[in-house]
Design an enzyme around this catalytic site. Structure first.
Site, PDB file in Angstrom:
ATOM      1  N   TRP A   1       0.849  -1.204   0.000  1.00  0.00           N
ATOM      2  CA  TRP A   1       0.000   0.000   0.000  1.00  0.00           C
ATOM      3  C   TRP A   1       0.876   1.242   0.000  1.00  0.00           C
ATOM      4  O   TRP A   1       1.945   1.248   0.611  1.00  0.00           O
ATOM      5  CB  TRP A   1      -0.880   0.025   1.244  1.00  0.00           C
TER       6      TRP A   1
ATOM      7  N   ASP B   1     -10.850   5.355   5.400  1.00  0.00           N
ATOM      8  CA  ASP B   1     -11.934   4.783   4.599  1.00  0.00           C
ATOM      9  C   ASP B   1     -13.350   5.110   5.062  1.00  0.00           C
ATOM     10  O   ASP B   1     -14.150   5.625   4.303  1.00  0.00           O
ATOM     11  CB  ASP B   1     -11.790   3.253   4.548  1.00  0.00           C
TER      12      ASP B   1
ATOM     13  N   GLU C   1      -3.461  -2.529  14.353  1.00  0.00           N
ATOM     14  CA  GLU C   1      -3.782  -1.584  13.281  1.00  0.00           C
ATOM     15  C   GLU C   1      -4.308  -0.275  13.877  1.00  0.00           C
ATOM     16  O   GLU C   1      -3.932   0.805  13.445  1.00  0.00           O
ATOM     17  CB  GLU C   1      -4.830  -2.216  12.350  1.00  0.00           C
TER      18      GLU C   1
HETATM   19  C1  GLC Z   1      -6.998   0.544   5.298  1.00  0.00           C
HETATM   20  C2  GLC Z   1      -6.697   1.934   5.801  1.00  0.00           C
HETATM   21  C3  GLC Z   1      -5.684   2.604   4.901  1.00  0.00           C
HETATM   22  C4  GLC Z   1      -4.447   1.724   4.799  1.00  0.00           C
HETATM   23  C5  GLC Z   1      -4.793   0.286   4.389  1.00  0.00           C
HETATM   24  C6  GLC Z   1      -3.621  -0.647   4.511  1.00  0.00           C
HETATM   25  O1  GLC Z   1      -7.613   0.581   4.054  1.00  0.00           O
HETATM   26  O2  GLC Z   1      -7.857   2.690   5.909  1.00  0.00           O
HETATM   27  O3  GLC Z   1      -5.366   3.875   5.379  1.00  0.00           O
HETATM   28  O4  GLC Z   1      -3.531   2.261   3.896  1.00  0.00           O
HETATM   29  O5  GLC Z   1      -5.809  -0.200   5.213  1.00  0.00           O
HETATM   30  O6  GLC Z   1      -3.089  -0.628   5.793  1.00  0.00           O
END
Ligand code: GLC
Length: 423
Positions: free
Chosen positions: A31, A161, A391
């Site tokens: 990501w 999100d 997280e």
């Molecule tokens: C979720 C979070 C985002 C992050 C992703 C991977 O989608 O909202 O901010 O980059 O997870 O950790």
């Protein structure tokens, strides 16, 4: 085991060969902004590996400069939506939207702190033209009218999100009646009470169909996408990233400072126009309604990280933070705890996120509020000690929520502990 050793163990365990997955199962690819934070963590024990994180990330960069929010380096069945659903044409496969552009700022931080200066300079110089192409894409395709703020076309782009900030804008997105059937994977890894609702998911995926119909043509999306917001996370991170890009340009003699200064002039005033005097914080903005989104979020503090705020506004933000601190045990909740949509366990609707804490604390420290910065730093460390590198965390109980053994949370413990706010 010390926090530091545990953090190193997690980054190593999540290493998939030059890129770091956020956590196994739930997020098994690379990501965008996670890669940035992970690189900071790697920097503390393996500088070569830290630079490699960005090299792998830019393998996903599109010809138009866009840096996608996910690079699907290799197939994994545990995540949805995968490359087929996005239907983009790129090798390696990628998603078709972006995420908060932290890269330029983190490259600068890494360059300034690197022990191996020869390596750092070679890597940063080679990354520079790619980052510039990415920022030019933002300006050209996301702010074509030069308003100083960029349009964001998906809640996933904001990184936050299911923030209540997007509730109304998302509720107006029609669910596509021809939406192909799908099975969510996230709720098989994490308890559904800590994840977005089904109605939101249907709209996330309906938006994806809009992009495909527009063939990912950004200028068409400005007209046709039913979800168009200004996200404080994106625009504040971009403003600071542009400052740091100008710094890198000058440092290496690329000569792009004038172009970048024009962008900064526009975004400086436009971010400040998002201030709300009565609430004592900044609001996201709904471009479809042409109105501020009146819910305080952790992003409401980020103009400090951007560096656009006046000293008076910074002072008000300290007061706002103090009023939030009276309502929770650990800072900084992702949503104003006094707002009716606050939910302390549901993802971006209340929980504390270590990476947001870092950006917010950085801003307070730079504006001359080391106590506020230190409070946020200590809370972040206490949460990690109490509940591991989760997280996100419950702002009152401190319980670890969402995915476990999470890369960017671990990375913050490494980077932030050693060099709290040296920048
Ligand atoms: C979720 C979070 C985002 C992050 C992703 C991977 O989608 O909202 O901010 O980059 O997870 O950790």
């Amino acid at each position: 085991m010390s926090l530091e050793r545990e953090a190193i163990r997690i980054l190593r365990a999540n290493d998939r060969g030059g890129f770091t997955i956020p956590t196994a199962g739930l997020y098994p690819f690379q990501w965008l902004w996670d890669a940035g934070f992970s690189a900071l963590g790697w920097m503390k024990f393996d500088e070569a590996r830290a630079w490699q994180e960005f090299e792998r990330l830019f393998e996903g960069q599109w010809a138009n400069g866009m840096l996608p929010h996910i690079v699907f380096h290799r197939p994994e069945a545990t995540y949805f939506p995968g490359p087929d659903r996005w239907g983009t044409r790129h090798t390696p496969p990628t998603s078709g939207i972006t995420q908060p552009p932290v890269v330029a700022s983190f490259v600068r931080m890494m360059l300034e702190q690197a022990e191996d200066q020869t390596l750092a300079q070679t890597k940063a110089r080679a990354l520079y033209p790619k980052i510039l192409a990415y920022h030019r894409w933002f300006k050209r395709e996301r702010d074509p009218a030069n308003t100083g703020l960029t349009n964001t076309f998906h809640p996933w782009e904001t990184g936050a999100d299911n923030s209540p900030a997007w509730d109304e804008a998302l509720a107006r997105v029609p669910v596509d009646p021809t939406l192909p059937p799908y099975t969510r994977r996230d709720t098989s890894h994490v308890d559904p009470s800590q994840r977005p609702h089904q109605a939101e998911y249907d709209r996330y995926l309906s938006l994806l169909e809009v992009y495909k119909r527009c063939d990912y043509d950004q200028l068409r999306l400005h007209r046709e996408c039913p979800f168009r917001v200004v996200s404080l996370i994106i625009d504040c991170v971009l403003h600071r990233a542009n400052r740091d890009l100008a710094w890198l340009s000058a440092r290496f003699g690329f000569g792009d400072e004038t172009e970048i200064a024009g962008w900064l002039e526009a975004s400086q005033g436009a971010i400040e126009a998002l201030w709300d005097e009565e609430a004592g914080l900044y609001y996201n903005y709904d471009r479809v309604q042409d109105a501020p989104i009146r819910v305080g979020t952790s992003a409401s503090f980020l103009p400090l990280y951007a560096g656009t705020s006046s000293p008076q506004r910074a002072h008000r933000l300290v007061r706002t933070l103090e009023s939030w601190a009276e309502q929770v045990r650990y800072l900084v909740p992702s949503t104003d705890p006094g707002h009716p949509s606050y939910e302390p366990q549901r993802y971006w609707r209340g929980p504390v996120w270590a990476i947001m804490n870092y950006l917010i604390a950085q801003g307070f420290a730079e504006y001359g509020y080391p106590e506020a910065a230190e409070r946020i730093h200590q809370d972040t460390l206490k949460l990690a000690e109490l509940s591991g590198f989760s997280e996100y965390y419950h702002p009152t109980t401190g319980a670890g929520l969402g995915g476990g053994e999470f890369s960017w949370t671990a990375a913050m413990a490494l980077w932030w502990e050693v060099s709290p706010w040296a920048h």
